[in-house]
Design a protein around this motif. Structure first.
Motif, PDB file in Angstrom:
ATOM      1  N   LYS A 452       6.443  35.137 -36.220  1.00 41.19           N
ATOM      2  CA  LYS A 452       7.814  35.391 -36.658  1.00 41.19           C
ATOM      3  C   LYS A 452       8.340  34.220 -37.484  1.00 41.19           C
ATOM      4  CE  LYS A 452      12.289  37.080 -35.066  1.00 41.19           C
ATOM      5  NZ  LYS A 452      13.183  37.394 -33.935  1.00 41.19           N
ATOM      6  N   ALA A 453       8.032  32.988 -37.061  1.00 41.13           N
ATOM      7  CA  ALA A 453       8.468  31.803 -37.813  1.00 41.13           C
ATOM      8  C   ALA A 453       7.865  31.799 -39.211  1.00 41.13           C
ATOM      9  CB  ALA A 453       8.082  30.538 -37.054  1.00 41.13           C
ATOM     10  N   LYS A 454       6.607  32.158 -39.329  1.00 38.87           N
ATOM     11  CA  LYS A 454       5.952  32.198 -40.638  1.00 38.87           C
ATOM     12  C   LYS A 454       6.552  33.293 -41.520  1.00 38.87           C
ATOM     13  CE  LYS A 454       1.434  30.283 -39.350  1.00 38.87           C
ATOM     14  NZ  LYS A 454      -0.024  30.554 -39.287  1.00 38.87           N
ATOM     15  N   ALA A 455       6.878  34.420 -40.916  1.00 31.11           N
ATOM     16  CA  ALA A 455       7.479  35.515 -41.681  1.00 31.11           C
ATOM     17  C   ALA A 455       8.856  35.107 -42.201  1.00 31.11           C
ATOM     18  CB  ALA A 455       7.583  36.759 -40.808  1.00 31.11           C
ATOM     19  N   TYR A 456       9.639  34.423 -41.371  1.00 26.86           N
ATOM     20  CA  TYR A 456      10.956  33.954 -41.802  1.00 26.86           C
ATOM     21  C   TYR A 456      10.841  32.934 -42.936  1.00 26.86           C
ATOM     22  CZ  TYR A 456      13.861  35.978 -38.059  1.00 26.86           C
ATOM     23  OH  TYR A 456      14.559  36.835 -37.248  1.00 26.86           O
TER      24      TYR A 456
END
Length: 750
Positions: A452-456
């Motif tokens: 999720k952090a990478k997607a954000y």
């Protein structure tokens, strides 16, 4: 004093004099009005217009924020990283206020502690200070000046001398008996009587061919603007003494350029939460230093305003931690912000100020329950300042802090990245699956905080997803980012603040047990930090899967660091190099295209035209891990290539970005090559366990025939990390040692 020192001082003196002259700091009133007539908007803009001009002066950032917050003003302020949406909202609101003519609301920056609310204000102040020093941002106020009584007669005005000069404005200081400054930094053009201002405006409209819109702008800023009580009394008294001769009155006006300054409280003021009086009045005619005022003025009860509201007029006033103050101490903001008018006892004055306040969300939530909140809601413009949720923004905060410590200890690459990644993951909430498609619910249910952090951060889609799942994820990414923002417990409300984590960096640097400042030392500090549950509210949150499981998030950050080191080691050992993979994919695609057209290819050795080698094509497809029918796979490749060509309006000739067009093939080729590479890396790890790599590397040629393959790779990795990846000798040993321990369960030999 030596001759050299004398020369330097003279040079500085001459430079200062030239700078003073270039800045045009002092004017007579007549000269100022002539200058204003050439560009009236610049001289009549109010504080909101001026702040908007400052934003426009610095312009936007590449990420869409406001560059005024990104200027590096030295060590006094921490730069603002991220918060682009906050910056854009502030800019948009300012432009809206400028269109209506005044700021009738207080900006309230709210968010968790340490989310950069104060940093935003301080950098705004610094930017405004800098803008006020430019020609475009020049601001002017005025003082009343009176010559020494001995130089004149009557009311203390030197008629004989005045007849020889147009103004007292540029008189030497020693010839002036008294100076009364405009403490509110009022615009000198307000000294023109209100009943005469329309005539001035009409003359400007005619001479400058102003449009109706520009004329209405000037009229709205000027026609009914008021002088302060003190300056009105002085003006009217002098006008009576001179029997209505305005030119005689204006001889006593010295127009002065003034600069915004946070340190000097000039146009910028911060009101702290400690209870105090924001404004009061003081009688100036009782001041013995003003005994040289003309008798007609000494007989007046002249009062001047003082306090923080006064200091910030024509600029910005910040109420720091506003809601920590008793409600009664800032209740005046209801009328002051709406009417732009300050009332102190029997005296009132117009204000030309932008009001900004900061508060944390806990105090704001308590204030929402107060009966008076409804009254304030219409006068407050709430701007949420959450913790950063974008890894690359958070990384810049710690990277700046770590760079300050590089002289104390050897710093490893990725030190800031590990801390930033853990910080962002700690603030994330588990995705909502309600009201989602079945496919998207399935994807979100398995989405971990790292993904999720990478997607954000970059929009990266987890590689493990199928093609259909990836498309679904991309189409819902914007919704994923916004779904928690309407909740009371919004994403970015709870978690570690950058302020807290900068302390961890300092602890890691000061710990004598750490030979370097690197990811390992940060991870040790984090493991100790997450045990302090009683000290930090967010650490007491119950885990929801991997979310809010802070020890587990440390392990995710650690594994991501190991993945970075793995990529660096393979890179310096020329393993899995993208150019080679790109070339392989390009050759395969070209052969499939030629084969589909029934054409032939020229043999690079013999020069003869022949059909593409079926063996070579099949070998590539084996690396790609093709499981479906070969013909279907090849048609799919050609279809994707054609779709990319149409979408990007490119012909299928020349150099093409095959790694961008076929990222899945790049991934599969790398995975196919990893088995052979892992065998070599295992040999390197065995050498690492048995020998000191730094000693082995010393004065040894890695291509020497007496070295084993493992020794050669160990030397190349150790040297390559230093020469290509910015590691120091201790850092290279630490990174390789931790890598072989994690990857191959081999303990490092020091």
């Amino acid at each position: 004093m030596t001759q050299m020192q004398s020369d330097v001082l003279n040079k500085i003196r001459n430079t200062a004099k030239k700078r003073f002259a270039d800045e045009q700091r002092l004017f007579s009133f007549e000269d100022f009005t002539l200058q204003a007539a050439r560009e009236p908007r610049r001289y009549l803009r109010n504080s909101i217009d001026w702040v908007c001009d400052a934003f426009d002066h610095f312009g936007p950032t590449e990420s869409g924020g406001a560059a005024i917050f990104k200027q590096h003003y030295g060590d006094r302020f921490q730069p603002v990283f991220g918060q682009h949406e906050v910056q854009k909202k502030i800019w948009q609101l300012l432009e809206g206020f400028s269109q209506t003519g005044r700021a009738d609301k207080v900006f309230v920056l709210h968010g968790p502690n340490g989310s950069a609310k104060t940093t935003l204000c301080r950098n705004l102040f610094a930017g405004l200070e800098n803008f006020s020093k430019t020609n475009e941002g020049a601001l002017y106020t005025f003082s009343w000046v009176f010559p020494l009584q001995k130089l004149g007669k009557s009311i203390g005005l030197a008629h004989a001398v005045a007849n020889q000069m147009d103004s007292y404005a540029l008189w030497p200081t020693e010839d002036l008996g008294a100076i009364l400054r405009s403490e509110l930094h009022e615009n000198p053009l307000l000294l023109i009587p209100k009943q005469d201002r329309l005539e001035i405006l009409e003359s400007w409209k005619k001479e400058l061919s102003l449009s109706d819109r520009d004329y209405e702008y000037l009229r709205s800023r000027y026609e009914n603007a008021e002088l302060s009580h003190k300056n009105t009394l002085i003006f009217e008294t002098l006008l009576s003494e001179y029997q209505g001769d305005l030119l005689q009155v204006y001889r006593h006006v010295r127009v002065e350029r003034f600069y915004l300054s946070y340190q000097l409280r000039s146009g910028l003021a911060v009101i702290e939460p400690q209870f105090g009086i924001d404004a009061h009045v003081r009688q100036v005619t009782l001041d013995q230093s003003l005994s040289n005022l003309p008798p007609s003025l000494q007989s007046l009860n002249l009062y001047q305003f003082e306090g923080d509201l006064v200091a910030g007029n024509r600029g910005v006033v910040e109420f720091s931690d506003l809601l920590k103050r008793p409600l009664e101490s800032f209740k005046y903001l209801l009328s002051t912000s709406e009417n732009s008018r300050m009332q102190v006892g029997p005296y009132a004055s117009d204000l030309d100020t932008l009001f900004i306040a900061t508060t944390n969300d806990h105090q704001l939530e308590a204030f929402r329950e107060h009966p008076e909140f409804i009254s304030f809601r219409g006068r407050f413009e709430f701007i949420r300042v959450p913790y950063l949720l974008k890894f690359s923004d958070e990384l810049q905060v710690y990277d700046r802090e770590i760079k300050k410590l590089k002289e104390a200890k050897e710093v490893l690459p990725h030190t800031a990245a590990v801390l930033a990644l853990w910080a962002v993951m700690s603030r994330l909430k588990k995705p909502m699956t309600k009201n989602k498609t079945i496919l998207m619910s399935k994807v979100l249910e398995s989405l971990d905080p790292l993904e999720k952090a990478k997607a954000y951060d970059t929009g990266e889609v987890p590689e493990r997803l199928t093609g259909e799942e990836k498309r679904e994820f991309r189409s819902h990414l914007a919704e994923l980012k916004s779904e928690h923002q309407s909740q009371p417990f919004y994403e970015g409300l709870l978690g570690p603040s950058a302020r807290e984590l900068r302390i961890l960096i300092q602890r890691a640097a000061l710990n004598s047990e750490n030979k370097t400042l690197g990811p390992l030392s940060i991870i040790r500090e984090l493991r100790a930090h997450v045990l302090r549950r009683s000290d930090f509210e967010y650490l007491r949150l119950e885990p929801v899967g991997a979310y809010h499981d802070y020890p587990q998030l440390i392990e995710l950050a650690y594994k991501e660091w190991m993945s970075m080191v793995d990529g660096e080691i393979r890179s310096v050992l020329s393993m899995g190099q993208l150019p080679k993979i790109r070339e392989m994919i390009q050759e395969y695609v070209q052969k499939v295209m030629i084969l589909s057209r029934g054409e032939k290819i020229k043999n690079r050795i013999t020069g003869k035209s022949e059909e593409p080698s079926a063996t070579e094509i099949e070998a590539s497809e084996k690396l790609f891990g093709v499981t479906e029918k070969v013909e279907e796979f090849r048609q799919n490749i050609l279809g994707r290539l054609g779709a990319w060509s149409v979408e990007n309006k490119r012909t299928l000739s020349g150099e093409l970005p095959f790694d961008t067009i076929f990222p899945d093939l790049v991934h599969k080729v790398r995975n196919s090559m990893r088995a052979e590479e892992d065998t070599k890396l295992a040999k390197m790890s065995e050498v690492f366990a048995q020998q000191s790599i730094s000693e082995l590397s010393e004065n040894r040629d890695p291509e020497s025939s007496d070295l084993s393959e493992g020794e050669r790779l160990a030397i190349l990795a150790y040297r390559g990390l230093q020469s290509e990846k910015a590691y120091g000798p201790l850092g290279a040993l630490e990174a390789i040692g931790e890598y072989v321990r994690y990857r191959f369960r081999v303990e490092k030999k020091t």
